[in-house]
Design a protein around this motif. Structure first.
Motif, short mmCIF file in Angstrom:
data_model
loop_
_atom_site.label_atom_id
_atom_site.label_comp_id
_atom_site.label_asym_id
_atom_site.label_seq_id
_atom_site.Cartn_x
_atom_site.Cartn_y
_atom_site.Cartn_z
N ASP A 163 -17.63 50.11 102.39
CA ASP A 163 -16.85 49.25 101.18
C ASP A 163 -15.53 48.70 101.65
N GLN A 164 -14.73 49.72 102.37
CA GLN A 164 -13.17 49.42 102.71
C GLN A 164 -13.40 48.37 103.54
N ALA A 165 -14.27 48.67 104.66
CA ALA A 165 -14.16 47.89 106.07
C ALA A 165 -14.50 46.25 105.57
N VAL A 166 -15.37 46.11 104.58
CA VAL A 166 -15.73 44.65 104.26
C VAL A 166 -14.42 44.10 103.56
N TYR A 167 -13.78 44.95 102.85
CA TYR A 167 -12.30 44.27 102.55
C TYR A 167 -11.61 43.64 103.58
N ALA A 168 -11.77 44.32 104.92
CA ALA A 168 -10.87 43.73 106.08
C ALA A 168 -11.50 42.38 106.19
N LEU A 169 -12.79 42.01 106.10
CA LEU A 169 -13.27 40.75 106.46
C LEU A 169 -12.57 39.76 105.49
N TRP A 170 -12.90 40.13 104.00
CA TRP A 170 -12.54 39.36 103.05
C TRP A 170 -11.15 39.16 103.08
N GLY A 171 -10.17 40.07 103.37
CA GLY A 171 -8.85 40.05 103.34
C GLY A 171 -8.28 39.00 104.52
N THR A 172 -9.03 38.99 105.62
CA THR A 172 -8.69 38.29 106.51
C THR A 172 -9.03 36.58 106.16
N LEU A 173 -10.16 36.61 105.91
CA LEU A 173 -10.76 35.10 105.33
C LEU A 173 -9.98 34.57 104.45
N SER A 174 -9.06 35.45 103.53
CA SER A 174 -8.57 35.04 102.37
C SER A 174 -7.11 34.29 102.79
N ALA A 175 -6.96 34.52 103.88
CA ALA A 175 -5.61 34.15 104.51
C ALA A 175 -5.84 32.55 104.84
N LEU A 176 -7.13 32.06 104.95
CA LEU A 176 -7.59 30.61 105.46
C LEU A 176 -6.75 29.71 104.66
N PRO A 177 -6.94 29.71 103.23
CA PRO A 177 -6.16 28.79 102.60
C PRO A 177 -4.76 28.48 103.06
N GLY A 178 -4.14 29.47 103.15
CA GLY A 178 -2.52 29.41 103.94
C GLY A 178 -2.48 28.82 105.10
N ALA A 179 -3.36 29.27 106.12
CA ALA A 179 -3.27 28.63 107.22
C ALA A 179 -3.69 27.35 107.45
N VAL A 180 -4.49 26.79 106.63
CA VAL A 180 -4.89 25.42 106.43
C VAL A 180 -3.88 24.72 105.86
N ALA A 181 -3.15 25.19 104.92
CA ALA A 181 -2.03 24.58 104.19
C ALA A 181 -0.87 24.31 105.22
N ALA A 182 -0.67 25.41 106.06
CA ALA A 182 0.49 25.29 106.94
C ALA A 182 0.10 24.26 107.90
#
Length: 187
Positions: A163-182
Motif C-alpha cells: 500500500d505504501q509502495a504504490v504511493y511511490a509510483l503515484w507520487g512520482t507520476l503526480s509530478a508529471l504535470p509540473g514537468a510538462v508545464a516546465a
C-alpha cells in the motif's frame, strides 16, 4: 537510387538500413534524443531503487533523530513511511522536470545552430516541429516518471508494504504535470 543532401550523395530513402527510419519529425526527434532518454532513464531508475533500498536505515535515522515534526510539516503526512516515500517521489519528480526542460532546450539549440532551417526548407511547419517536440517531451517525461516511481515502489515494498509502495509510483507520476508545464514554458 541515391539522393543529394548538402552536396553529398546518400542512399535512397526507401533503401535506408537505419533501425528507426524518420518519416516524421516526432520519430526524428525520438531518434536524435534516444541516448539522452536512456541516460536519464538509468539515472532516475537507479536513484529510485537506491532510495527504496535505503528506506529501512533512513527511517531508523529519521525516527531517532527527532525529524518527525519536520517531516510532518514538509509533507503534511503523519505516517513516517508515507513521509519518506513522499520526499523521495518529489525528488524524482524534480529530476523528471529537469529532463523535460533539457529536452525542450535541445530544440532551441537546434534552431540556433541552423538545423531546423533544413527541416523548414522541405515543408515542415514550425507548428509541426513544436508539437512534435512537445509530444516527445511528454512521452519521455511519462516514461521517466513511471520508471523512477516503479523502481522506488519495488525497492521500498519490503520496508513499507504494498500500500505504501504504490504511493511511490503515484507520487512520482503526480509530478508529471509540473514537468510538462516546465518543459512547455521552456519551449
Amino acid at each position: 537510387d541515391s539522393r543529394e543532401l548538402h552536396g553529398g550523395m546518400l542512399p535512397a530513402f526507401d533503401s535506408s538500413t537505419a533501425r528507426l527510419r524518420a518519416n516524421n519529425y516526432f520519430v526524428f526527434e525520438a531518434r536524435m534524443e534516444l541516448w539522452r532518454l536512456v541516460s536519464w532513464l538509468v539515472v532516475v531508475t537507479a536513484l529510485g531503487a537506491l532510495f527504496g533500498r535505503l528506506a529501512g536505515s533512513l527511517m531508523d535515522l529519521l525516527q531517532s533523530g527527532g525529524f518527525d515534526e519536520l517531516m510532518e510539516q514538509m509533507t503534511g503526512l503523519t505516517n513516517p513511511g508515507a513521509q519518506y516515500i513522499a520526499v523521495c517521489a518529489d525528488f524524482l519528480g524534480i529530476l523528471v522536470m529537469f529532463a523535460a526542460i533539457q529536452i525542450t532546450i535541445t530544440l532551441a539549440g537546434s534552431e540556433r545552430n541552423g538545423y531546423l532551417d533544413n527541416l523548414l526548407a522541405v515543408g515542415l511547419s514550425r507548428a509541426t516541429i513544436l508539437m512534435s517536440c512537445l509530444l516527445w517531451m511528454i512521452a519521455a517525461s511519462l516514461l521517466l516518471a513511471a520508471a523512477g516511481g516503479a523502481a522506488l515502489m519495488a525497492a521500498s515494498q519490503p520496508y513499507f508494504g504494498f500500500d505504501q509502495a504504490v504511493y511511490a509510483l503515484w507520487g512520482t507520476l503526480s509530478a508529471l504535470p509540473g514537468a510538462v508545464a516546465a518543459g512547455a514554458v521552456t519551449l
